[in-house]
Write an enzyme that holds these catalytic residues in place. Structure first.
Site, PDB file in Angstrom:
ATOM      1  N   ASN A 145       5.038   4.908  -2.567  1.00  0.00           N
ATOM      2  CA  ASN A 145       5.090   5.965  -3.585  1.00  0.00           C
ATOM      3  C   ASN A 145       6.489   6.559  -3.551  1.00  0.00           C
ATOM      4  O   ASN A 145       6.823   7.329  -2.659  1.00  0.00           O
ATOM      5  CB  ASN A 145       4.033   7.036  -3.286  1.00  0.00           C
ATOM      6  CG  ASN A 145       4.100   8.187  -4.276  1.00  0.00           C
ATOM      7  OD1 ASN A 145       4.738   8.077  -5.327  1.00  0.00           O
ATOM      8  ND2 ASN A 145       3.460   9.294  -3.941  1.00  0.00           N
ATOM      9  N   LYS A 198       7.823   8.626  -5.595  1.00  0.00           N
ATOM     10  CA  LYS A 198       7.890   9.986  -6.147  1.00  0.00           C
ATOM     11  C   LYS A 198       9.073  10.102  -7.114  1.00  0.00           C
ATOM     12  O   LYS A 198       9.422   9.123  -7.768  1.00  0.00           O
ATOM     13  CB  LYS A 198       7.949  11.015  -5.015  1.00  0.00           C
ATOM     14  CG  LYS A 198       6.906  10.741  -3.925  1.00  0.00           C
ATOM     15  CD  LYS A 198       6.723  11.869  -2.985  1.00  0.00           C
ATOM     16  CE  LYS A 198       5.806  11.436  -1.859  1.00  0.00           C
ATOM     17  NZ  LYS A 198       5.273  12.533  -1.088  1.00  0.00           N
ATOM     18  N   HIS A 224      -2.803  12.295  -6.984  1.00  0.00           N
ATOM     19  CA  HIS A 224      -2.002  12.511  -5.779  1.00  0.00           C
ATOM     20  C   HIS A 224      -1.991  14.013  -5.472  1.00  0.00           C
ATOM     21  O   HIS A 224      -2.008  14.842  -6.377  1.00  0.00           O
ATOM     22  CB  HIS A 224      -0.579  11.992  -6.004  1.00  0.00           C
ATOM     23  CG  HIS A 224       0.235  12.014  -4.743  1.00  0.00           C
ATOM     24  ND1 HIS A 224       0.851  13.155  -4.281  1.00  0.00           N
ATOM     25  CD2 HIS A 224       0.501  11.034  -3.848  1.00  0.00           C
ATOM     26  CE1 HIS A 224       1.470  12.873  -3.141  1.00  0.00           C
ATOM     27  NE2 HIS A 224       1.280  11.593  -2.853  1.00  0.00           N
ATOM     28  N   GLU A 265       0.243  16.009  -4.736  1.00  0.00           N
ATOM     29  CA  GLU A 265       1.301  16.780  -5.416  1.00  0.00           C
ATOM     30  C   GLU A 265       0.921  17.049  -6.866  1.00  0.00           C
ATOM     31  O   GLU A 265       1.256  18.090  -7.423  1.00  0.00           O
ATOM     32  CB  GLU A 265       2.634  16.015  -5.309  1.00  0.00           C
ATOM     33  CG  GLU A 265       3.188  16.090  -3.893  1.00  0.00           C
ATOM     34  CD  GLU A 265       3.979  14.879  -3.453  1.00  0.00           C
ATOM     35  OE1 GLU A 265       4.478  14.133  -4.305  1.00  0.00           O
ATOM     36  OE2 GLU A 265       4.102  14.691  -2.225  1.00  0.00           O
ATOM     37  N   GLU A 286      -5.611  10.665   1.669  1.00  0.00           N
ATOM     38  CA  GLU A 286      -4.337  11.224   2.121  1.00  0.00           C
ATOM     39  C   GLU A 286      -4.543  12.668   2.566  1.00  0.00           C
ATOM     40  O   GLU A 286      -4.561  13.583   1.719  1.00  0.00           O
ATOM     41  CB  GLU A 286      -3.313  11.205   0.990  1.00  0.00           C
ATOM     42  CG  GLU A 286      -2.994   9.824   0.469  1.00  0.00           C
ATOM     43  CD  GLU A 286      -1.627   9.831  -0.200  1.00  0.00           C
ATOM     44  OE1 GLU A 286      -0.718   9.217   0.345  1.00  0.00           O
ATOM     45  OE2 GLU A 286      -1.488  10.481  -1.240  1.00  0.00           O
ATOM     46  N   GLY A 317       4.297  13.814   3.983  1.00  0.00           N
ATOM     47  CA  GLY A 317       5.685  14.282   4.027  1.00  0.00           C
ATOM     48  C   GLY A 317       5.976  15.243   5.167  1.00  0.00           C
ATOM     49  O   GLY A 317       7.012  15.900   5.179  1.00  0.00           O
ATOM     50  N   SER A 328       2.489  10.111   6.140  1.00  0.00           N
ATOM     51  CA  SER A 328       3.486   9.796   7.169  1.00  0.00           C
ATOM     52  C   SER A 328       3.234   8.457   7.862  1.00  0.00           C
ATOM     53  O   SER A 328       3.475   8.319   9.061  1.00  0.00           O
ATOM     54  CB  SER A 328       3.589  10.939   8.192  1.00  0.00           C
ATOM     55  OG  SER A 328       3.982  12.132   7.535  1.00  0.00           O
TER      56      SER A 328
END
Ligand code: PEP
Length: 253
Positions: free
Chosen positions: A9, A11, A98, A100, A170, A176, A216
């Protein structure tokens, strides 16, 4: 037998030239010995999808995916890109939900339900992301939350459509942050998700769904995570931006 999927991904990173360079390096570095059951996906910024698809063409192990698709089919939605437009550009897979997108852009289970429906209608395979924030993990209610994310956005689907999905678990606290779920924590949640699917759609269908872990994942922890029986691949952010690091993860698959 279900597929193992190693998905990067990217981003909102990389210039056009850097994206093509990275995709080309990954395409060329995928080991010839990779299992026929393994698939590599690069979830790239929308602007680059078509040129990246051309860069990886000719290697059937790798394809380019979107990071998002609109909650509408077409019309006056400035700046949005629909699943039908993705399909018309030859894109076959998209991330949906996702963390985010959920936290920064307000995507709810209800919105994601619509997005999943539209993607499937357009012939796009959704990689549906779910996962709990830190406080929910600490409260011990992570299974309740992830179960409700899946039930609310996906359990209206008939079995035929559900079988087209990929799920990515996730934990938000691991995205992250450098913190990774332990292999056992990932396995426990993946087994929970698979059982939930089996209760609704039957064991055979549940056994065919690929459930990816994200948070991660990197070369140094991938092999332990991927060795878990219900972990069928990874969704990888930071470590997917460096070809050698990402290819080491692919080698663990
Ligand atoms: C992600 O963006 O889905 C992700 C898992 O990021 P990272 O690997 O950087 O934690």
């Amino acid at each position: 037998m279900r597929k193992t999927i190693i998905a990067g991904n990217w981003k909102m990173n990389l210039s056009s030239a850097a994206a093509i360079e990275l995709a080309t390096a990954i395409r060329n570095g995928i080991p010839g010995s990779i299992s026929p059951q393994t698939e590599v996906l690069l979830c790239a910024p929308a602007l680059f999808l078509e040129s990246l698809a051309a860069s990886v063409a000719g290697n059937s192990k790798i394809s380019i995916a979107s990071q998002n698709a609109a909650a509408w089919k077409e019309g006056a939605y400035t700046g949005e890109i629909s699943a039908f437009q993705l399909a018309s550009s030859g894109i076959k897979t998209t991330l949906l939900g996702h963390s985010e997108r959920r936290s920064l852009f307000g995507e709810t289970d209800e919105v994601l339900k619509t997005k999943v429906d539209l993607a499937l209608e357009a012939g796009i395979r959704p990689v549906f992301c779910c996962g709990e924030p830190k406080e929910v993990r600490e409260a011990g209610t992570h299974e309740d939350l992830v179960g409700s994310q899946i039930q609310n956005a996906l359990f209206h689907l008939n079995a035929e459509n559900f079988s087209k999905l990929v799920i990515a678990y996730e934990p938000v606290w691991a995205i992250g942050t450098g913190l990774t779920a332990s292999a056992q924590q990932a396995q426990d949640m993946h087994a929970f998700i698979r059982n939930l699917i089996a209760d609704k759609y039957g064991k055979e269908l549940a056994d065919g769904i690929s459930i990816l872990y994200g948070g991660s994942m990197k070369a140094s922890n991938a092999s332990e995570l991927l060795s878990m029986p219900d972990v069928d691949g990874g969704l990888i952010g930071g470590a997917s931006l460096v070809a050698d690091e990402f290819l080491k993860i692919v080698e663990c698959a």
